[in-house]
Scaffold this motif. Structure first.
Motif, short mmCIF file in Angstrom:
data_model
loop_
_atom_site.label_atom_id
_atom_site.label_comp_id
_atom_site.label_asym_id
_atom_site.label_seq_id
_atom_site.Cartn_x
_atom_site.Cartn_y
_atom_site.Cartn_z
N THR A 146 9.55 80.71 77.42
CA THR A 146 9.93 79.33 76.91
C THR A 146 10.15 78.53 78.15
O THR A 146 11.03 78.87 79.09
CB THR A 146 11.21 79.32 76.07
OG1 THR A 146 11.06 80.20 75.04
CG2 THR A 146 11.49 77.90 75.68
N THR A 205 9.43 86.59 74.42
CA THR A 205 9.11 85.47 74.26
C THR A 205 9.24 84.47 75.55
O THR A 205 10.24 84.77 76.14
CB THR A 205 10.00 84.71 73.11
OG1 THR A 205 9.72 85.46 72.09
CG2 THR A 205 9.71 83.29 73.02
N HIS A 252 4.03 84.66 73.87
CA HIS A 252 4.70 85.48 72.85
C HIS A 252 3.78 86.79 72.76
O HIS A 252 2.65 86.69 72.71
CB HIS A 252 4.68 84.72 71.73
CG HIS A 252 5.40 85.62 70.34
ND1 HIS A 252 6.89 85.96 70.66
CD2 HIS A 252 4.79 86.25 69.39
CE1 HIS A 252 6.83 86.72 69.34
NE2 HIS A 252 5.87 87.10 68.83
N ARG A 263 9.70 91.97 70.77
CA ARG A 263 9.22 90.87 70.87
C ARG A 263 9.30 90.42 72.35
O ARG A 263 10.69 90.37 72.73
CB ARG A 263 9.77 89.79 69.82
CG ARG A 263 9.44 90.07 68.51
CD ARG A 263 10.11 89.40 67.58
NE ARG A 263 10.20 89.34 66.13
CZ ARG A 263 9.23 89.56 65.38
NH1 ARG A 263 7.72 88.97 65.92
NH2 ARG A 263 9.26 90.00 64.23
N TRP A 309 4.22 86.37 82.45
CA TRP A 309 3.04 86.80 81.75
C TRP A 309 2.01 87.91 82.58
O TRP A 309 1.77 89.07 81.97
CB TRP A 309 2.05 85.91 81.00
CG TRP A 309 1.22 86.28 80.03
CD1 TRP A 309 0.03 86.79 80.00
CD2 TRP A 309 1.73 86.61 78.54
NE1 TRP A 309 -0.40 87.13 78.82
CE2 TRP A 309 0.53 87.09 77.83
CE3 TRP A 309 2.81 86.42 77.86
CZ2 TRP A 309 0.59 87.33 76.51
CZ3 TRP A 309 2.83 86.99 76.52
CH2 TRP A 309 1.87 87.45 75.78
#
Length: 152
Positions: free
Chosen positions: A104, A102, A84, A100, A32
């Motif tokens: 996980t 994502t 997200h 997008r 991130w």
């Protein structure tokens, strides 16, 4: 099922999607941090020349890629830290693009990174033939992110 880091494409008359998934041996927070630091993007991502602006909720960024002379003005429409993010361009129903991201968690400090770009709208059938093959770009993007996150 595509192998790790291999991009796929699907098309219908009014929608085209390109996506890639790759397992990264790094926690979501580290990935991130790379995905939201606009100034540092070009230092690790060989598909991006520059990003001006702040990658934050509701902000608009100006992205320059290596694959186009165009400067893309993208709105950060969704932003859930370490999980997200959604960038948008264009206007429905004519033509809209959405990217997008994502993350996980997969345990043992690994994270699955997924990126999907969707193009949709009434103009898509007219311009679909002029769009790039995004698969090699997505594969390079994912590989660059994996390398940077695992190196950090």
């Amino acid at each position: 099922m595509p192998k790790d880091g291999q991009a796929t494409t699907s098309k219908t008359l009014f929608r085209m999607q390109v996506g890639v998934q790759i397992n990264v041996k790094a926690p979501p927070e580290r990935i991130w941090a790379l995905l939201t630091n606009a100034q540092q993007f070009p230092t690790w991502n060989s598909t991006i020349t520059s990003i001006d602006g702040k990658i934050a909720p509701g902000e608009t960024i100006r992205l320059k890629s290596t694959s186009s002379e165009r400067i893309f003005k993208l709105k950060v429409a969704k932003f859930e830290p370490n999980a997200h993010m959604l960038w948008q361009d264009g206007a429905a129903p004519m033509f809209k693009g959405e990217r997008r991201f994502t993350l996980t968690p997969k345990g043992s400090g690994s994270t699955e990174f997924a990126m999907e770009e969707s193009f949709s709208g009434l103009m898509l059938p007219m311009i679909a033939g002029s769009l790039l093959d995004f698969r090699p770009i997505f594969e390079r993007y994912a590989a660059d992110l994996k390398a940077a996150a695992e190196r950090a």
